[in-house]
Design an enzyme around this catalytic site. Structure first.
Site, PDB file in Angstrom:
ATOM      1  N   HIS A   1      34.176  30.224  71.154  1.00 21.92           N
ATOM      2  CA  HIS A   1      35.288  29.279  71.005  1.00 21.92           C
ATOM      3  C   HIS A   1      35.137  28.307  69.846  1.00 21.92           C
ATOM      4  O   HIS A   1      35.938  27.386  69.712  1.00 21.92           O
ATOM      5  CB  HIS A   1      35.468  28.446  72.273  1.00 21.92           C
ATOM      6  CG  HIS A   1      35.957  29.214  73.448  1.00 21.92           C
ATOM      7  ND1 HIS A   1      37.293  29.357  73.742  1.00 21.92           N
ATOM      8  CD2 HIS A   1      35.289  29.897  74.397  1.00 21.92           C
ATOM      9  CE1 HIS A   1      37.422  30.076  74.840  1.00 21.92           C
ATOM     10  NE2 HIS A   1      36.219  30.426  75.260  1.00 21.92           N
TER      11      HIS A   1
ATOM     12  N   LYS B   1      45.062  15.916  71.169  1.00 19.23           N
ATOM     13  CA  LYS B   1      43.887  16.799  71.226  1.00 19.23           C
ATOM     14  C   LYS B   1      42.665  15.915  71.172  1.00 19.23           C
ATOM     15  O   LYS B   1      42.775  14.718  70.876  1.00 19.23           O
ATOM     16  CB  LYS B   1      43.889  17.787  70.058  1.00 19.23           C
ATOM     17  CG  LYS B   1      44.202  17.150  68.698  1.00 19.23           C
ATOM     18  CD  LYS B   1      44.407  18.184  67.603  1.00 19.23           C
ATOM     19  CE  LYS B   1      45.795  18.764  67.559  1.00 19.23           C
ATOM     20  NZ  LYS B   1      45.869  20.119  68.055  1.00 19.23           N
ATOM     21  N   ARG B   2      41.494  16.462  71.451  1.00 16.48           N
ATOM     22  CA  ARG B   2      40.283  15.656  71.346  1.00 16.48           C
ATOM     23  C   ARG B   2      40.161  15.057  69.956  1.00 16.48           C
ATOM     24  O   ARG B   2      40.632  15.638  68.978  1.00 16.48           O
ATOM     25  CB  ARG B   2      39.051  16.523  71.656  1.00 16.48           C
ATOM     26  CG  ARG B   2      38.846  16.754  73.130  1.00 16.48           C
ATOM     27  CD  ARG B   2      38.603  15.462  73.893  1.00 16.48           C
ATOM     28  NE  ARG B   2      37.257  15.002  73.669  1.00 16.48           N
ATOM     29  CZ  ARG B   2      36.266  15.157  74.541  1.00 16.48           C
ATOM     30  NH1 ARG B   2      36.481  15.710  75.702  1.00 16.48           N
ATOM     31  NH2 ARG B   2      35.055  14.725  74.260  1.00 16.48           N
TER      32      ARG B   2
ATOM     33  N   LYS C   1      39.721  17.872  63.130  1.00 16.27           N
ATOM     34  CA  LYS C   1      41.139  17.962  63.522  1.00 16.27           C
ATOM     35  C   LYS C   1      42.007  17.021  62.690  1.00 16.27           C
ATOM     36  O   LYS C   1      43.226  17.106  62.701  1.00 16.27           O
ATOM     37  CB  LYS C   1      41.299  17.656  65.018  1.00 16.27           C
ATOM     38  CG  LYS C   1      40.620  18.694  65.916  1.00 16.27           C
ATOM     39  CD  LYS C   1      40.788  18.337  67.388  1.00 16.27           C
ATOM     40  CE  LYS C   1      39.978  19.209  68.326  1.00 16.27           C
ATOM     41  NZ  LYS C   1      40.607  20.509  68.644  1.00 16.27           N
TER      42      LYS C   1
ATOM     43  N   THR D   1      45.571  25.343  71.353  1.00 17.85           N
ATOM     44  CA  THR D   1      46.514  25.797  72.370  1.00 17.85           C
ATOM     45  C   THR D   1      47.641  24.784  72.548  1.00 17.85           C
ATOM     46  O   THR D   1      48.721  25.152  73.035  1.00 17.85           O
ATOM     47  CB  THR D   1      45.808  26.060  73.724  1.00 17.85           C
ATOM     48  OG1 THR D   1      44.884  25.002  73.969  1.00 17.85           O
ATOM     49  CG2 THR D   1      45.069  27.375  73.714  1.00 17.85           C
TER      50      THR D   1
ATOM     51  N   LYS E   1      51.819  25.189  73.330  1.00 16.98           N
ATOM     52  CA  LYS E   1      52.581  24.448  74.344  1.00 16.98           C
ATOM     53  C   LYS E   1      53.743  23.712  73.687  1.00 16.98           C
ATOM     54  O   LYS E   1      54.859  23.666  74.219  1.00 16.98           O
ATOM     55  CB  LYS E   1      51.667  23.436  75.061  1.00 16.98           C
ATOM     56  CG  LYS E   1      50.589  24.102  75.893  1.00 16.98           C
ATOM     57  CD  LYS E   1      49.461  23.148  76.275  1.00 16.98           C
ATOM     58  CE  LYS E   1      48.245  23.948  76.731  1.00 16.98           C
ATOM     59  NZ  LYS E   1      46.998  23.158  76.749  1.00 16.98           N
TER      60      LYS E   1
END
Ligand code: 26V
Length: 803
Positions: free
Chosen positions: A350, A536-537, A542, A644, A648
């Site tokens: 992952h 998100k985290r 990111k 993910t 969504k």
């Protein structure tokens, strides 16, 4: 299931009396919630035991999905939906004067995961039950889930998440299925005289692993699978045990399943974490073997009846643990045991972030798991010996399990399983070509891709009822189990009325979210604004910072040109940082300080707002996602394995603003270039920079005026309250090289944001993009993902719907 409203109301009142000896009038929401939970359990009971019975009688191959994390979210509505009684129950309760939504709020949201990996496991178990795959989750019943996040003066503060405080209605403690897990001590091997070795353990610590099972209900199909979570307890003591040593031991043992590790960014070789990993692996594998042996098929057929999947490397000790059982308890010879183990195991990677790759010091494993270390070393020795004959020595050395005094878990997972998959096409390619290239040379046929997915039942049917009803009216409801049917919506792409209805649904959701923000944060936001979401985290890769720097640039633009033609925007963030990840916490503080600055500046009116929701998790995601116009997926290309939340958000009609990273690449393929807004470096460009070392962040600071102004704001007192953080972040970007190319991508990102601004102004164009996103999202259903795992990796049957 068949259930009339009348029967439900009777059952509910009866259960209320049975459980609480209460009448409807005296009861409050808490009692009503537990009553409903118990009632659902009673409805499920028959199908649960029938499902198990059928699996045994038909001798079907079973899948066990091992994961350190299952980020389930609240289960009440999901269970009602899957049973097919959501509307009946809602109406029935309403007749009794009870609001189902009020009961929903009583259920704690069990945060037994960090982020994407844990939520994926939760989507998978829902989809596996729905796709009629005989598959069960195996994990840890943490007493405390992921910490609760509070902002104090803009800083993240972590509080314990005691989700079990009032009990968990969904679980059943299965004492008779408890097993013993051994830690520490010494082990010596004795020849049995019959061709195998007998291990003798001395001074081992024994831990009792007690399973708690929860029903995993398939959607309208009478299938009920199992999620088994293990809890660590002290084994029964004999009378000679000293009281104080018992108390001491109890604390040590119970700490194993006490708390979820909150760090998904940086691997740390913590002994307790290793204990957790072996604890649930050993309990799970022992329990599988115990169950399998009841069928009397002979252990040599194990791989025909059992598939074990390891979700990232955290459960990779499954490999030596199964070997231990086959060798020491089943007295198999090494070659047969190894063959069986490989055929049983499969592994998903992952992440390509090397900091997150697990490698355990060999002495630590030696102390904690003396028998397991022997097995790991023997696996490694044989690997070097056998592969050394076929491949170059350097290649084999670079892929060894044991190296530099450490056990590399990813290496063990690949060598000990028949399949390794990445979670998006781009990610799998990077694994093959870069990160795990040596393994790809050795085992090309083990590598495969399984692009992630999400369950449309939770993320659309439940989270966004207005949209669900609109879709049902247009194309029927087959998409509940055949999600690519959503593509039928494309027929309405030019239909003005449908596009207006879609706009109305979004507006309704935005009003609802705005009300929530007002009530919970006291902040007013304008539903006419563009709701721009990054949830998100918090991780440097990111690039929440890229988003923030752009927000600052808009702020300065508005300050200097109040008449500037900008459509109003609300930027929405949700993110937890790992407690030890200082840089991520500094970014949180900076975002909060910028929010203070902007939200209270009277010059800005409601042109710009910044909302950082506290304690982001599954329940908040369910509120935010239906209200989103823009989906921020802006990681540095090559770094996000899949993502993910991108799926969504598109499913809920948000337009993706993205780099070509992770599954964004596939989202573009499905929606087409015109229905996604792309920017930024591509993966190959990033690798080029790495190779030739020509990225100089400082030049961007010097030469780009807008960036210069924005970056200076971090250190010149413009942002009150975040001086220290401003300096640290400024330095990370300008002085220390900007590891994730934030400054490099800034201009391109800002230009992409301008495109968004323009597109949004034409409601029909925008709604058409939204519609095509919804219509194209079906392929990203976890139903399809697990069906592919079933047929291509696990070799088990599933009910496959044509794509
Ligand atoms: C990593 C670690 C590393 C050290 C020990 C504790 C710990 C706990 C969790 C993790 C998880 C990191 C991996 C992860 O969550 N990956 C995410 O997986 C998603 C599902 O495949 C994927 O969509 C995201 O892109 C990926 O970042």
């Amino acid at each position: 299931m068949d259930l009339s409203k009348r029967k439900f109301k009777e059952d509910f009142k009866k259960m209320l009396t049975e459980v609480y000896s209460m009448g409807l009038k005296e009861s409050e929401a808490t009692e009503q919630f537990f009553t409903l939970g118990n009632l659902i359990r009673s409805y499920v009971a028959k199908n649960w035991s029938r499902t198990n019975q059928a699996y045994i009688e038909k001798g079907k191959k079973q899948v066990y999905y091992f994961s350190m994390e299952f980020l389930l979210g609240r289960m009440l509505k999901s269970n009602l939906l899957n049973l097919g009684i959501l509307e009946t129950v809602r109406d029935g309760l309403s007749d009794l004067g009870i609001d189902l939504e009020a009961l929903v709020q009583i259920e704690p949201d069990p945060g037994l995961g960090n982020g994407g990996l844990g939520r994926l496991a939760a989507c998978f178990i829902d989809s596996m039950a729905t796709s009629e795959i005989p598959a069960h989750g195996n994990g840890i019943r943490y007493k405390y889930g992921l910490f609760k996040q509070k902002f104090v003066n803009g800083y993240q503060v972590e509080l314990p998440e005691n989700w079990l405080q009032n009990g968990n209605v969904w679980e059943t403690r299965k004492m008779h299925a408890a097993v013993t897990v051994r830690f520490y001590g010494h082990v010596w091997l004795e020849h049995s005289g019959k061709g195998y070795l007998v291990p003798h353990y001395e001074d081992a610590q024994e831990v009792l692993a007690v399973p708690y099972d929860s029903a995993v209900i398939g959607f309208n199909n009478e299938i009920v699978n199992t999620l088994r979570l293990w809890s660590a307890e002290v084994p029964p003591q004999d009378e000679s045990t000293d009281y104080w040593s018992f108390i001491h031991q109890r604390n040590e043992i119970e700490s194993i399943s006490e708390v979820l590790y909150p760090d998904d960014s940086n691997y740390e070789g913590r002994l307790l974490r290793l204990k957790q990993e072996y604890f649930f692996v050993s309990a799970g594998v022992q329990s599988i073997i115990r169950h399998y042996k009841k069928m009397h098929l002979g252990i040599e057929h194990l791989a025909e009846k059992v598939a074990i999947h390891i979700n990232d490397t955290h459960p990779a000790l499954c490999i030596p643990e199964l070997m231990r059982i086959l060798l020491d308890e089943e007295h198999m010879d090494w070659e047969h045991a190894w063959h069986l183990t490989i055929n049983t195991m499969s592994y998903t990677n992952h992440t390509i972030m090397t900091e997150a790759m697990e490698k355990w010091p060999i002495e630590m494993i030696q102390t904690l798991l003396p028998r397991i270390v022997q097995i790991i070393c023997e696996i490694d020795r044989r690997y070097v010996m056998e592969m050394g004959r076929l491949f170059d020595t350097d290649l084999i050395q670079s892929t060894r399990i044991v190296e530099g005094g450490h056990v590399r878990m990813a290496h063990m997972a690949i060598i000990g399983s028949h399949s390794i998959n990445g979670v998006a096409q781009l990610h799998t390619n990077i694994l093959k070509e870069k990160v795990l290239h040596p393994f790809y040379l050795i085992y090309p046929s083990k590598f495969n891709n399984k692009t992630n997915g999400i369950t449309q039942r939770r993320w659309l049917m439940l989270a966004n009822e207005p949209l669900r009803h609109l879709i049902d009216r247009k194309i029927g409801n087959e998409w509940a189990t055949m999600p690519t049917e959503l593509k039928m919506l494309k027929a309405f792409r030019e239909d003005k009325r449908t596009l207006q209805e879609l706009a109305e649904v979004k507006r309704q959701n935005k009003v609802r979210f705005a009300r929530f923000v007002e009530e919970s944060m006291g902040l007013e936001i304008n539903p006419e604004a563009i709701f721009d979401v990054q949830i998100k985290r918090l991780h440097a890769y990111k690039r929440q910072l890229l988003n923030l720097l752009h927000i600052l640039s808009l702020y300065f633009k508005l300050k200097e040109h109040p008449e500037a033609d900008l459509h109003p925007r609300v930027f929405i963030f949700g993110a937890k940082a790992a407690p030890s990840y200082t840089y991520a916490k500094q970014i949180i503080k900076l975002i909060n300080s910028v929010a203070e600055l902007i939200n209270h500046d009277p010059d800005i009116h409601d042109k710009l707002k910044l909302v950082f929701v506290e304690n982001y998790g599954v329940s908040l995601a369910e509120r935010i996602i239906p209200a989103a116009d823009v989906s921020e997926q802006i990681s540095l290309a090559s770094k996000e394995a899949s993502g993910t939340s991108n799926m969504k958000l598109m499913l809920n009609g948000a337009v993706t603003l993205a780099t070509l990273d992770g599954a964004n690449v596939e989202i573009r393929e499905h929606v087409g270039e015109d229905n996604i807004v792309l920017f930024g470096l591509r993966t190959d460009e990033v690798y080029h920079y790495y190779k030739d070392g020509t990225y100089h962040a400082h030049d961007y600071y010097e030469k780009n005026q807008v960036l210069h102004r924005v970056l200076n704001a971090l250190i010149d007192g413009t942002i009150p309250g975040a001086e220290a953080e401003g300096y640290a972040i400024f330095d990370s970007l300008v002085r220390y090289g900007d590891e994730y190319f934030v400054l490099r991508d800034f201009d391109d990102y800002a230009a992409a944001q301008e495109r968004i601004d323009r597109l949004y102004r034409d409601s029909l164009i925008w709604q058409k993009m939204a519609l095509i996103n919804i219509a194209s999202a079906g392929i990203f259903s976890s139903d399809y993902t697990v069906q592919q795992y079933a047929s291509q990796i696990w070799d088990v049957s599933s009910k496959v719907h044509r794509i």
